[in-house]
Motif scaffolding. Structure first.
Motif, PDB file in Angstrom:
ATOM      1  N   GLY A   1       0.860  -1.147   0.019  1.00  0.00           N
ATOM      2  CA  GLY A   1       0.072   0.020   0.210  1.00  0.00           C
ATOM      3  C   GLY A   1       0.892   1.194   0.062  1.00  0.00           C
ATOM      4  N   ALA A   2       1.846   1.307   0.767  1.00  0.00           N
ATOM      5  CA  ALA A   2       2.680   2.476   0.998  1.00  0.00           C
ATOM      6  C   ALA A   2       3.454   2.573  -0.682  1.00  0.00           C
ATOM      7  CB  ALA A   2       3.794   2.419   1.898  1.00  0.00           C
TER       8      ALA A   2
ATOM      9  N   ASN B   1       0.797   4.165  -2.917  1.00  0.00           N
ATOM     10  CA  ASN B   1       0.633   5.891  -2.388  1.00  0.00           C
ATOM     11  C   ASN B   1       2.044   6.552  -2.788  1.00  0.00           C
ATOM     12  OD1 ASN B   1      -2.056   5.549  -1.573  1.00  0.00           O
ATOM     13  ND2 ASN B   1      -1.205   5.054   0.528  1.00  0.00           N
TER      14      ASN B   1
ATOM     15  N   PHE C   1      -3.892   7.584   7.398  1.00  0.00           N
ATOM     16  CA  PHE C   1      -2.674   6.713   7.305  1.00  0.00           C
ATOM     17  C   PHE C   1      -2.550   6.446   5.764  1.00  0.00           C
ATOM     18  CE2 PHE C   1      -0.342   2.816   7.503  1.00  0.00           C
ATOM     19  CZ  PHE C   1       0.767   3.083   8.405  1.00  0.00           C
ATOM     20  N   HIS C   2      -1.476   6.715   5.293  1.00  0.00           N
ATOM     21  CA  HIS C   2      -1.046   6.162   3.971  1.00  0.00           C
ATOM     22  C   HIS C   2       0.211   5.270   3.841  1.00  0.00           C
ATOM     23  CE1 HIS C   2      -4.296   8.877   2.713  1.00  0.00           C
ATOM     24  NE2 HIS C   2      -3.814   9.727   3.284  1.00  0.00           N
TER      25      HIS C   2
ATOM     26  N   GLU D   1      -8.264   8.916   2.119  1.00  0.00           N
ATOM     27  CA  GLU D   1      -8.988   7.685   2.287  1.00  0.00           C
ATOM     28  C   GLU D   1     -10.780   8.090   2.301  1.00  0.00           C
ATOM     29  OE1 GLU D   1      -7.072   5.619   6.279  1.00  0.00           O
ATOM     30  OE2 GLU D   1      -6.521   7.621   5.929  1.00  0.00           O
TER      31      GLU D   1
ATOM     32  N   GLU E   1      -6.823   3.318   9.901  1.00  0.00           N
ATOM     33  CA  GLU E   1      -6.083   3.213  10.868  1.00  0.00           C
ATOM     34  C   GLU E   1      -6.492   4.500  12.112  1.00  0.00           C
ATOM     35  OE1 GLU E   1      -3.692   0.973  11.521  1.00  0.00           O
ATOM     36  OE2 GLU E   1      -4.743   0.184   9.712  1.00  0.00           O
TER      37      GLU E   1
ATOM     38  N   ASP F   1      -6.994   6.801  -1.460  1.00  0.00           N
ATOM     39  CA  ASP F   1      -6.253   5.641  -1.024  1.00  0.00           C
ATOM     40  C   ASP F   1      -7.462   4.534  -0.538  1.00  0.00           C
ATOM     41  OD1 ASP F   1      -4.965   3.681   0.639  1.00  0.00           O
ATOM     42  OD2 ASP F   1      -3.746   5.088   1.629  1.00  0.00           O
TER      43      ASP F   1
ATOM     44  N   VAL G   1      -6.468   1.312  -0.195  1.00  0.00           N
ATOM     45  CA  VAL G   1      -5.742   0.316   0.421  1.00  0.00           C
ATOM     46  C   VAL G   1      -6.486  -0.641   1.187  1.00  0.00           C
ATOM     47  CG1 VAL G   1      -3.519  -0.252   1.767  1.00  0.00           C
ATOM     48  CG2 VAL G   1      -3.341   1.252  -0.282  1.00  0.00           C
ATOM     49  N   GLN G   2      -7.133   0.030   2.127  1.00  0.00           N
ATOM     50  CA  GLN G   2      -7.802  -0.734   3.204  1.00  0.00           C
ATOM     51  C   GLN G   2      -9.416  -0.887   2.950  1.00  0.00           C
ATOM     52  OE1 GLN G   2      -8.626  -0.322   7.990  1.00  0.00           O
ATOM     53  NE2 GLN G   2      -6.826   0.266   7.071  1.00  0.00           N
TER      54      GLN G   2
ATOM     55  N   LYS H   1      -3.486  -4.330   0.096  1.00  0.00           N
ATOM     56  CA  LYS H   1      -4.202  -5.250   1.190  1.00  0.00           C
ATOM     57  C   LYS H   1      -5.111  -6.598   0.550  1.00  0.00           C
ATOM     58  CE  LYS H   1      -4.356  -2.143   5.058  1.00  0.00           C
ATOM     59  NZ  LYS H   1      -3.523  -2.922   6.183  1.00  0.00           N
TER      60      LYS H   1
HETATM   61  C1  LIG Z   1      -5.164   3.443   3.834  1.00  0.00           C
HETATM   62  C2  LIG Z   1      -4.052   2.605   3.992  1.00  0.00           C
HETATM   63  N1  LIG Z   1      -3.048   3.298   3.080  1.00  0.00           N
HETATM   64  C3  LIG Z   1      -1.998   2.528   3.084  1.00  0.00           C
HETATM   65  C4  LIG Z   1      -1.602   1.663   4.139  1.00  0.00           C
HETATM   66  C5  LIG Z   1      -0.067   0.974   3.894  1.00  0.00           C
HETATM   67  O1  LIG Z   1      -0.169  -0.249   3.320  1.00  0.00           O
HETATM   68  P1  LIG Z   1       1.175  -1.238   3.686  1.00  0.00           P
HETATM   69  O2  LIG Z   1       1.246  -1.594   5.061  1.00  0.00           O
HETATM   70  O3  LIG Z   1       0.890  -2.494   2.581  1.00  0.00           O
HETATM   71  O4  LIG Z   1       2.383  -0.603   3.087  1.00  0.00           O
HETATM   72  C6  LIG Z   1      -2.394   1.228   4.914  1.00  0.00           C
HETATM   73  C7  LIG Z   1      -2.048   0.149   5.791  1.00  0.00           C
HETATM   74  O5  LIG Z   1      -2.759  -0.156   6.787  1.00  0.00           O
HETATM   75  C8  LIG Z   1      -3.773   1.754   4.988  1.00  0.00           C
HETATM   76  O6  LIG Z   1      -4.489   1.345   5.789  1.00  0.00           O
END
Ligand SMILES: Cc1ncc(COP(=O)(O)O)c(C=O)c1O
Length: 404
Positions: free
Chosen positions: A110-111, A114, A137-138, A190, A195, A223, A225-226, A252
């Motif tokens: 995810g990081a 982003n 949280f990104h 998000e 988080e 984002d 990711v979640q 994720k």
């Molecule tokens: C919204 C969001 N973006 C990015 C991330 C980061 O993802 P990763 O841990 O796979 O780098 C997370 C992780 O919890 C997340 O919830």
């Protein structure tokens, strides 16, 4: 059964691993559906799902089949070559994402997704200022961490982090309107803060985010990711707001546990990156893409977005009725199977420990919110079991409520 016991494994951890995680007193050996089994074969109910990763549950036959079919053929080649599974996964994502989100770049987390999305917006707009939300949280890489509006994650790394970011209150429409300017490359949000404690923004906030970025020529990065891939009761969280972002990021749930992430944009925006602009060694490898393809087609076949929507609504209604009378619970909120129960003081952490004793795994987000992000295939009985735990936690005598 393992030949090492938990104490042996903990000693190995202490001797050979960085101590950068606070871990629960358990080590898992295998899983099945919404259940995890520890090294002593004790069964746990999993409401964490690897933090919203194992959307299909553990050991899903489609994931296992994809791994065992693909691994013996080809695990990794390189992005120096064409990759059939990558192309097919790109097509699968285009088939579920609204137009013009049709072109993908695959990464490993995810990081990293982003990080790439923010670079894409910077190069694409020729601007270098970014806007993000407080409490967001990104991710933990430098640019993704720069976009993360929580001092606890940034502390100690400040000199490395970019001063290109400004932060607004998540949900503050007026601040949003006045903060996006003709210098803004992108606003990153998000669609539900995960988080940060399962915070659901208003329709007005997310629609304003879309309108103001369009007006100012900035990009809107959402984002996912979640929230992405059926978790909130839709394929993507942004769909609840009737908007389409310029860029979305996924990770994720995409790999059903195999690490893979994606940046998804329109064809036009994707052309910002030319050969050499951005890349990764492992991203989009044949194994990860074959697994992700199987995950998406299973989600489609099993109608998991609809299921998450239905089950989430039912479950939230139950949780609200159980917690309504309790002074320990402030709010039950969420969308689909991304549910938060915000509690007073330390109660969320106390509930986590209580549930753990009952072999139920939950975690706490934002310090005070019990986060429930189970596998999307979770059965009614399992949700009822958690409800029972919540009920008995709220009604058992607590130190402060004991009569003298
Ligand atoms: C919204 C969001 N973006 C990015 C991330 C980061 O993802 P990763 O841990 O796979 O780098 C997370 C992780 O919890 C997340 O919830």
């Amino acid at each position: 059964m393992s030949d090492l016991n938990l104490e042996d494994i903990k000693q190995l951890h202490i001797s050979y691993l960085f101590q950068n995680y606070g871990r629960e007193e358990v080590c898992f050996d295998h899983g099945q559906g919404e259940f995890l089994f520890d090294i002593g074969n004790c069964r746990y109910l999993d409401f964490v799902a690897g933090i919203a990763v194992n959307a299909l549950g553990h050991n899903h036959p489609a994931v296992v089949e994809a791994v065992t079919r693909q691994a013996p053929r080809l695990i990794h080649t390189s992005n120096l070559y064409y990759i059939k599974e990558q192309a097919e996964l790109g097509e699968a994502i285009a088939s579920i994402a609204p137009w013009p989100l049709a072109v993908s770049l695959f990464v490993n987390s995810g990081a990293e997704a982003n990080e790439g999305a923010l670079k894409l917006a910077c190069k694409g707009t020729g601007r270098a200022r970014f806007l993000a939300a407080k409490n967001s949280f990104h991710g933990r890489t430098s640019v993704a961490l720069s976009a993360t509006g929580q001092p606890k994650y940034q502390s100690g790394f400040e000199p490395l982090l970019s001063r290109a970011f400004d932060f607004i209150e998540y949900g503050n429409v007026e601040q949003l309107k006045s903060s996006v300017t003709s210098e803004t490359a992108a606003l990153i949000l998000e669609p539900i803060q995960g988080e940060g404690g399962i915070i659901v923004p208003s329709q007005e906030f997310m629609r304003t985010a879309r309108d103001i970025t369009t007006d100012k020529g900035a990009m809107l990065i959402v984002d996912e990711v979640q929230t992405g891939l059926c978790r909130t009761g839709r394929w993507f969280g942004f769909e609840h707001f009737g908007i389409v972002p310029d860029i979305i990021t996924l990770a994720k749930a995409l790999g059903g546990g195999y690490p893979i992430g994606a940046i998804v944009s329109s064809m036009e925006i994707s052309k910002t990156f030319t050969p050499g602009s951005h890349g990764t060694t492992f991203g989009g490898n044949p194994l990860g893409c074959a697994v992700a393809k199987a995950v998406l087609s299973t989600m489609k076949k099993e109608k998991l977005a609809e299921r998450a929507n239905l089950k989430g609504e039912e479950w939230m209604a139950k949780l609200r009725s159980i917690t309504r009378e309790s002074a320990m619970v402030k709010e039950v909120r969420g969308r689909g199977l991304m549910i938060g129960v915000e509690m007073e003081g330390e109660r969320a952490n106390e509930f986590k420990a209580y549930a753990f004793q009952r072999k139920q795994l939950v975690n706490v987000a934002g310090g005070r919110t019990v986060r429930l992000v189970p596998p999307l295939i979770m059965g009614d009985q399992s949700m009822t079991a958690l409800n029972e735990s919540m009920k008995s936690f709220l009604t058992r005598p607590h130190p402060e409520t004991k009569t003298l």
